[in-house]
Design an enzyme around this catalytic site. Structure first.
Site, PDB file in Angstrom:
ATOM      1  N   ASP A   3      39.477  31.684  42.746  1.00 21.76           N
ATOM      2  CA  ASP A   3      38.599  32.392  43.677  1.00 21.76           C
ATOM      3  C   ASP A   3      37.217  31.746  43.671  1.00 21.76           C
ATOM      4  OD1 ASP A   3      40.580  34.207  44.304  1.00 21.76           O
ATOM      5  OD2 ASP A   3      39.959  35.652  42.772  1.00 21.76           O
TER       6      ASP A   3
ATOM      7  N   TYR B 239      42.375  32.061  30.412  1.00 21.36           N
ATOM      8  CA  TYR B 239      41.105  32.406  31.051  1.00 21.36           C
ATOM      9  C   TYR B 239      40.157  33.064  30.052  1.00 21.36           C
ATOM     10  CZ  TYR B 239      43.823  32.098  35.420  1.00 21.36           C
ATOM     11  OH  TYR B 239      44.622  31.691  36.454  1.00 21.36           O
TER      12      TYR B 239
ATOM     13  N   ASP C  22      37.104  42.710  41.847  1.00 24.17           N
ATOM     14  CA  ASP C  22      36.153  41.793  41.226  1.00 24.17           C
ATOM     15  C   ASP C  22      34.762  42.064  41.797  1.00 24.17           C
ATOM     16  OD1 ASP C  22      35.952  40.488  43.702  1.00 24.17           O
ATOM     17  OD2 ASP C  22      37.290  38.855  43.119  1.00 24.17           O
TER      18      ASP C  22
ATOM     19  N   ARG D  83      42.080  39.874  37.602  1.00 26.06           N
ATOM     20  CA  ARG D  83      41.313  40.999  38.146  1.00 26.06           C
ATOM     21  C   ARG D  83      42.171  42.258  38.253  1.00 26.06           C
ATOM     22  NH1 ARG D  83      41.146  39.891  44.297  1.00 26.06           N
ATOM     23  NH2 ARG D  83      42.240  37.913  44.503  1.00 26.06           N
TER      24      ARG D  83
END
Length: 295
Positions: A39, A67, A81, A182
């Site tokens: 993203d 992550y 998010d 998310r």
């Protein structure tokens, strides 16, 4: 002519396609593809294939990812998010470590996850995010994913800009391809009888490749494109087998060779160490599924 995999450390504020466009310019070729996007708000590792190496991307897309993220508990957003409008403010002024550990444990392992509605998943031929932005209610079905590790690194109580009491969690997540971090943030908030969304995300690993190996866009512009060769990528990505000279010749012509005795796709290497083809066993033979060094 560059043929290889390029590792890029994507900055925030750019789409993954923006980065692909720049690498096309830096590499002097239009043939650049990716093994999974990030993203715009996310940073970190993008794995790109250049020229002939784009054919290897299929075997990198499904790799596990790692992550580093920050989850804000106490507020929910339409996109799960920080880029989305705040839609819920139940707050979470305080919670104990055991409650957090229990909620995290419930989201670890093989789980069924409902993807974020503001995602690129297609619903009847139209992207889910486009339907949401058009005012539609989108309910995506749950899909199986695996969260191999979900570790809370730090927890900080605070107050959001609108006065909502919140808790910010720094976490590390290692998960299967297709997992939405998310959505983990959203579901962690729900598990604590509140709401949650992601405020920061950085991808640090894709399979065997680490962001420490990656170039920034500035380095790509100043130093040139540094690509990992197809032989190195194949050896780091897939099981391997060594070929004889005769088998090398057969595979270069797309012909079958004796089986490797291993499941799935195997990278086959010539005696000099370069990758010739990707093969898979079919009964008493191995057949090429992708010839990388044709005759």
């Amino acid at each position: 002519m560059i043929d290889g995999i390029v590792l890029v450390d994507k900055p925030d504020g750019l789409t993954s396609h923006d980065v692909v466009a720049r690498v096309r310019r830096f590499a002097g070729t239009k043939k650049v593809g990716h093994a999974g996007t990030l993203d715009p708000m996310a940073t970190g590792l993008l794995v790109l294939g250049v020229n002939r190496a784009t054919r290897l991307l299929t075997y990198l897309v499904g790799a596990d990812k790692t992550y580093l993220a920050t989850i804000r508990l106490g507020q929910g957003t339409v996109s799960d998010d920080a880029e989305g409008e705040v839609t819920a403010t139940p707050g979470l002024p305080e919670t104990d470590d055991e409650a957090v550990r229990s909620a995290v444990a419930g989201l670890t392992g093989a789980i069924e996850q409902v993807p974020s509605a503001v995602s690129a998943i297609k619903v009847d031929g139209k992207r889910s995010y486009a339907r949401v932005r058009a005012g539609e209610d989108v309910n995506l079905p749950a899909r199986p994913v695996t969260v191999h590790a979900f570790e809370v690194l730090a927890r900080r109580p605070g107050v959001a800009a609108d006065g909502t009491p919140v808790q910010d969690l720094d976490v590390e997540v290692r998960c299967s391809s297709g997992t939405y971090v998310r959505a983990l943030a959203r579901d962690l908030g729900a598990a604590l009888d509140s709401a949650g969304h992601l405020t920061a995300l950085r991808r640090t690993q894709v399979g065997d490749f680490d962001v420490a190996e990656a170039q920034t866009l500035t380095e790509l512009a100043d130093d040139g494109v540094r690509a990992l060769g197809m032989s190195e990528v194949a050896r780091r990505t897939l099981p391997d087998r060594d070929l004889t000279d005769a088998e090398t010749t057969e595979l270069r012509y797309g012909r079958r060779v004796p089986p490797s005795g291993r499941d799935g796709v195997v990278a086959a290497f010539a005696p000099d160490g370069h990758v010739v083809a990707l093969v898979t066993d079919r009964g008493d033979v191995a057949r090429p599924v992708l010839v990388l060094d044709p005759a």
